[in-house]
Scaffold this motif. Structure first.
Motif, PDB file in Angstrom:
ATOM      1  N   THR A   5     -25.028  22.680  -9.031  1.00 16.56           N
ATOM      2  CA  THR A   5     -24.487  21.429  -8.479  1.00 16.56           C
ATOM      3  C   THR A   5     -24.096  21.574  -7.013  1.00 16.56           C
ATOM      4  OG1 THR A   5     -22.281  22.059  -9.278  1.00 16.56           O
ATOM      5  CG2 THR A   5     -23.633  20.651 -10.725  1.00 16.56           C
ATOM      6  N   GLY A   6     -24.561  22.662  -6.378  1.00 12.29           N
ATOM      7  CA  GLY A   6     -24.122  22.953  -5.013  1.00 12.29           C
ATOM      8  C   GLY A   6     -24.437  21.857  -4.027  1.00 12.29           C
ATOM      9  N   PHE A   7     -25.646  21.290  -4.125  1.00 12.43           N
ATOM     10  CA  PHE A   7     -26.035  20.255  -3.158  1.00 12.43           C
ATOM     11  C   PHE A   7     -25.243  18.970  -3.356  1.00 12.43           C
ATOM     12  CE2 PHE A   7     -28.652  19.398  -6.815  1.00 12.43           C
ATOM     13  CZ  PHE A   7     -28.832  18.032  -6.837  1.00 12.43           C
ATOM     14  N   LEU A   8     -24.629  18.814  -4.522  1.00 14.67           N
ATOM     15  CA  LEU A   8     -23.779  17.649  -4.765  1.00 14.67           C
ATOM     16  C   LEU A   8     -22.367  17.852  -4.228  1.00 14.67           C
ATOM     17  CD1 LEU A   8     -24.825  16.915  -8.464  1.00 14.67           C
ATOM     18  CD2 LEU A   8     -25.591  15.703  -6.412  1.00 14.67           C
ATOM     19  N   GLU A   9     -21.968  19.116  -4.087  1.00 17.42           N
ATOM     20  CA  GLU A   9     -20.595  19.433  -3.706  1.00 17.42           C
ATOM     21  C   GLU A   9     -20.442  19.791  -2.236  1.00 17.42           C
ATOM     22  OE1 GLU A   9     -19.394  22.590  -6.268  1.00 17.42           O
ATOM     23  OE2 GLU A   9     -19.992  21.549  -8.094  1.00 17.42           O
ATOM     24  N   GLN A  10     -21.487  20.345  -1.640  1.00 14.58           N
ATOM     25  CA  GLN A  10     -21.398  20.854  -0.274  1.00 14.58           C
ATOM     26  C   GLN A  10     -22.247  20.014   0.670  1.00 14.58           C
ATOM     27  OE1 GLN A  10     -19.295  23.168   0.461  1.00 14.58           O
ATOM     28  NE2 GLN A  10     -18.807  23.871  -1.614  1.00 14.58           N
ATOM     29  N   ARG A  12     -24.194  19.498   4.341  1.00 16.24           N
ATOM     30  CA  ARG A  12     -24.932  20.360   5.274  1.00 16.24           C
ATOM     31  C   ARG A  12     -24.040  20.674   6.461  1.00 16.24           C
ATOM     32  NH1 ARG A  12     -30.363  21.027   7.465  1.00 16.24           N
ATOM     33  NH2 ARG A  12     -30.077  22.372   9.275  1.00 16.24           N
ATOM     34  N   LEU A  13     -23.923  21.960   6.785  1.00 17.82           N
ATOM     35  CA  LEU A  13     -23.192  22.392   7.978  1.00 17.82           C
ATOM     36  C   LEU A  13     -24.188  22.811   9.042  1.00 17.82           C
ATOM     37  CD1 LEU A  13     -20.259  24.591   6.575  1.00 17.82           C
ATOM     38  CD2 LEU A  13     -20.188  22.192   7.318  1.00 17.82           C
ATOM     39  N   LYS A  41     -21.834  28.888   1.113  1.00 15.58           N
ATOM     40  CA  LYS A  41     -21.819  27.487   0.688  1.00 15.58           C
ATOM     41  C   LYS A  41     -23.161  26.811   0.978  1.00 15.58           C
ATOM     42  CE  LYS A  41     -16.817  26.899   1.370  1.00 15.58           C
ATOM     43  NZ  LYS A  41     -15.776  26.241   2.198  1.00 15.58           N
ATOM     44  N   GLN A  42     -23.734  27.122   2.130  1.00 20.57           N
ATOM     45  CA  GLN A  42     -25.021  26.520   2.468  1.00 20.57           C
ATOM     46  C   GLN A  42     -26.121  27.034   1.547  1.00 20.57           C
ATOM     47  OE1 GLN A  42     -25.248  23.874   4.924  1.00 20.57           O
ATOM     48  NE2 GLN A  42     -23.164  24.177   4.172  1.00 20.57           N
ATOM     49  N   GLY A  43     -26.062  28.311   1.196  1.00 19.52           N
ATOM     50  CA  GLY A  43     -27.020  28.857   0.243  1.00 19.52           C
ATOM     51  C   GLY A  43     -26.904  28.211  -1.125  1.00 19.52           C
ATOM     52  N   SER A  44     -25.688  27.820  -1.486  1.00 19.26           N
ATOM     53  CA  SER A  44     -25.467  27.190  -2.797  1.00 19.26           C
ATOM     54  C   SER A  44     -26.142  25.836  -2.904  1.00 19.26           C
ATOM     55  CB  SER A  44     -23.962  27.033  -3.060  1.00 19.26           C
ATOM     56  OG  SER A  44     -23.415  25.919  -2.362  1.00 19.26           O
ATOM     57  N   ARG A  45     -26.476  25.214  -1.760  1.00 20.27           N
ATOM     58  CA  ARG A  45     -27.088  23.885  -1.773  1.00 20.27           C
ATOM     59  C   ARG A  45     -28.557  23.918  -2.196  1.00 20.27           C
ATOM     60  NH1 ARG A  45     -27.798  21.051   2.556  1.00 20.27           N
ATOM     61  NH2 ARG A  45     -27.288  19.037   1.622  1.00 20.27           N
ATOM     62  N   CYS A  46     -29.175  25.090  -2.227  1.00 21.20           N
ATOM     63  CA  CYS A  46     -30.567  25.204  -2.668  1.00 21.20           C
ATOM     64  C   CYS A  46     -30.615  24.806  -4.144  1.00 21.20           C
ATOM     65  CB  CYS A  46     -31.055  26.635  -2.457  1.00 21.20           C
ATOM     66  SG  CYS A  46     -32.832  26.846  -2.604  1.00 21.20           S
ATOM     67  N   VAL A  71     -27.700  34.947  -0.633  1.00 24.00           N
ATOM     68  CA  VAL A  71     -26.590  34.696   0.297  1.00 24.00           C
ATOM     69  C   VAL A  71     -25.452  33.988  -0.421  1.00 24.00           C
ATOM     70  CG1 VAL A  71     -25.899  33.398   2.360  1.00 24.00           C
ATOM     71  CG2 VAL A  71     -28.010  34.731   2.375  1.00 24.00           C
ATOM     72  N   TYR A  72     -25.791  33.026  -1.284  1.00 28.13           N
ATOM     73  CA  TYR A  72     -24.755  32.366  -2.085  1.00 28.13           C
ATOM     74  C   TYR A  72     -23.973  33.396  -2.905  1.00 28.13           C
ATOM     75  CZ  TYR A  72     -22.861  29.888  -6.148  1.00 28.13           C
ATOM     76  OH  TYR A  72     -22.045  29.431  -7.151  1.00 28.13           O
ATOM     77  N   GLN A  73     -24.678  34.389  -3.451  1.00 24.94           N
ATOM     78  CA  GLN A  73     -24.027  35.434  -4.249  1.00 24.94           C
ATOM     79  C   GLN A  73     -23.394  36.519  -3.374  1.00 24.94           C
ATOM     80  OE1 GLN A  73     -23.755  35.037  -7.408  1.00 24.94           O
ATOM     81  NE2 GLN A  73     -25.302  33.466  -7.839  1.00 24.94           N
TER      82      GLN A  73
END
Length: 489
Positions: A5-10, A12-13, A41-46, A71-73
């Protein structure tokens, strides 16, 4: 991949820049890289999209979802190992690539794309800082000798790949320093040149030999080229000394604007100005062209034109105007059409150089250069429109603009013809070196054991495309020398 759900929560920076008023006072890079936490956080958006079109958008086929997830990990070492499988020089692409992978990102359909470029930048900088980038020396030498002519990204990528499988590789460069237009065409505020020197050190430890100041095949170069050559070697001599030769000489012949008054002093090709400026920043002498206090007009709306704008502001130009002959693009691409994603969208693009100060205008053609005592003072311009595929001048639209310095940044038309002629290489209809990219003889020319890669073959293009071609050419050169090759395509 990433967080489900990363792209729903974060959101784009985007990387933060040093303020324009400060950065125009120097030639250092001014982009503040993402912190480890922000990169995660940006990696989590994938978004684990199933079919990662970013692979398709990336010319070198970076394994993007995998390194985003790593990177997310916060597995940075795993991330650099994954990135290095496909990209020889992430420190270059992470800074200057326009990121076609982001245009192809599935999130880009109705959201902001994953910040792939900034993640790549963070990965490679952390890898160098932690000494994870090591020379990859060949365990066995083949005894085969390969000459690479040209030390831009295509030549460097080809050289590194071939050295890693045991060939003795020598890179020939006409200028006094290695890097091609990476070094001489791109301003230091976009790419500091110690980054090239650091990568050269790794390549030298891997067995690559660099020879600078050597003109290969001809002793004359196109206008704007940084010809510092003091030695000469003929095409015949080079092909005799080596088992294979790769021409990676780029495409440096600039497009001219043959309007009345073109011969006035103060009208220059962009590289006639940018190259000496980079040499000056490196301590190699003064730039004979100074924009301080002048009204500068840049003709051409691409990356080279943007580089001219940024450099003009650092010189202290009185005004900077940039003209583009094509119409002004729309602010955002029309995502309701099926003809955009995952392809490169046509939309308004504003670079960091434009933010530093520039008056931009579109649909403008230059009809004449006007001056006194042999020196340009103004341009005669007109509005144009395109109808039925033809450019037409708008009646009654002629106007004048003051200009003390005019920089022609309208792209490059083809590679140095004299070098191709010296080797006897066939050319295509655009005067590029002719070679296929398919089949067993890919990247090979009509001349035995002579190969080509990069802009010399495909025409003016991106650094990332040059790296791709250099890597692929290395595979086919290795196969030519050894019968087959384990190098990746």
């Amino acid at each position: 991949m990433g967080k489900i759900t990363g792209f729903l929560e974060q959101v784009r920076l985007y990387p933060q820049y040093e303020a324009p008023d400060n950065r125009i006072k120097h030639y250092k890079e001014f982009v503040h890289a993402l912190s480890d936490a922000d990169a995660s956080k940006q990696g989590s958006r994938c978004m684990d999209c199933g079919t990662p079109f970013c692979h398709n958008g990336c010319p070198i086929n970076n394994i993007i979802p995998d390194f985003n997830d790593l990177v997310y990990q916060q597995d940075w070492q795993g991330a650099i190992d994954t990135l290095s499988l496909t990209n020889n020089f992430p420190e270059f692409t992470g800074r200057i690539c326009p990121a076609p992978c982001e245009a192809a990102c599935t999130l880009n359909i109705n959201n902001d794309a994953v910040g792939i470029k900034s993640i790549e930048h963070a990965i490679i900088d952390k890898a160098w800082a932690n000494n994870w980038i090591k020379p990859q020396k060949a365990k066995v030498k083949t005894g085969k000798r390969v000459a690479i002519v040209g030390s831009g990204p295509a030549g460097l990528a080809c050289a590194q790949q071939l050295a890693r499988v045991g060939h003795d590789v020598t890179v020939y460069e006409k200028n006094s320093r290695i890097g091609g237009l990476l070094r001489y065409g791109i301003p230091d505020f976009k790419l500091e040149k110690w980054l090239i020197d650091r990568r050269m050190g790794q390549m030298q430890e891997e067995g690559v030999t660099f020879k600078t100041g050597v003109a290969v095949g001809c002793d004359a170069f196109p206008a704007g080229a940084a010809n510092g050559a003091s030695l000469f070697i003929s095409a015949e001599e080079l092909t005799k000394q080596y088992d294979a030769v790769v021409l990676a000489i780029g495409s440096e012949t600039p497009r001219d604007l043959p309007a009345p008054g073109r011969d006035l002093s103060g009208v220059h090709y962009a590289l006639e100005w940018l190259i000496p400026q980079n040499q000056m920043v490196a301590g190699d002498g003064e730039n004979p062209i100074n924009a301080k206090g002048k009204h500068v007009v840049v003709i051409g709306g691409g990356d080279t034109g943007s580089d001219c704008v940024g450099t003009s502001n650092r010189h202290g130009a009185k005004s900077v105007t940039q003209f583009e002959v094509m119409p002004r693009p729309r602010e955002l691409e029309d995502k309701s059409t099926t003809s955009v994603w995952p392809y490169w969208p046509m939309k308004m693009r504003t670079s960091s150089s434009h933010d530093e100060g520039c008056e931009r205008d579109w649909s403008v053609t230059t009809k004449a250069f006007i001056g006194k005592n042999g020196k340009v003072e103004k341009l005669v311009c007109a509005r144009v429109e395109f109808k039925d595929g033809k450019m037409l001048e708008v009646e009654g639209s002629e106007f004048e603009v003051k200009a003390d310095l005019v920089l022609l940044a309208m792209g490059f038309v083809h590679p140095a013809q004299a070098i191709l002629d010296a080797f006897g290489v066939n050319k295509d209809a655009r005067h590029n070196a002719q070679a296929s990219v398919d089949g067993a003889g890919a990247y090979a020319t009509n001349v035995d054991k002579v190969f080509v890669a990069g802009d010399v073959r495909r025409g003016q293009s991106l650094v990332v495309w040059a790296i791709r071609e250099g890597r692929q050419a290395a595979h086919h050169v290795d196969a030519h020398l050894m019968g087959d090759s384990d190098l990746p395509l």
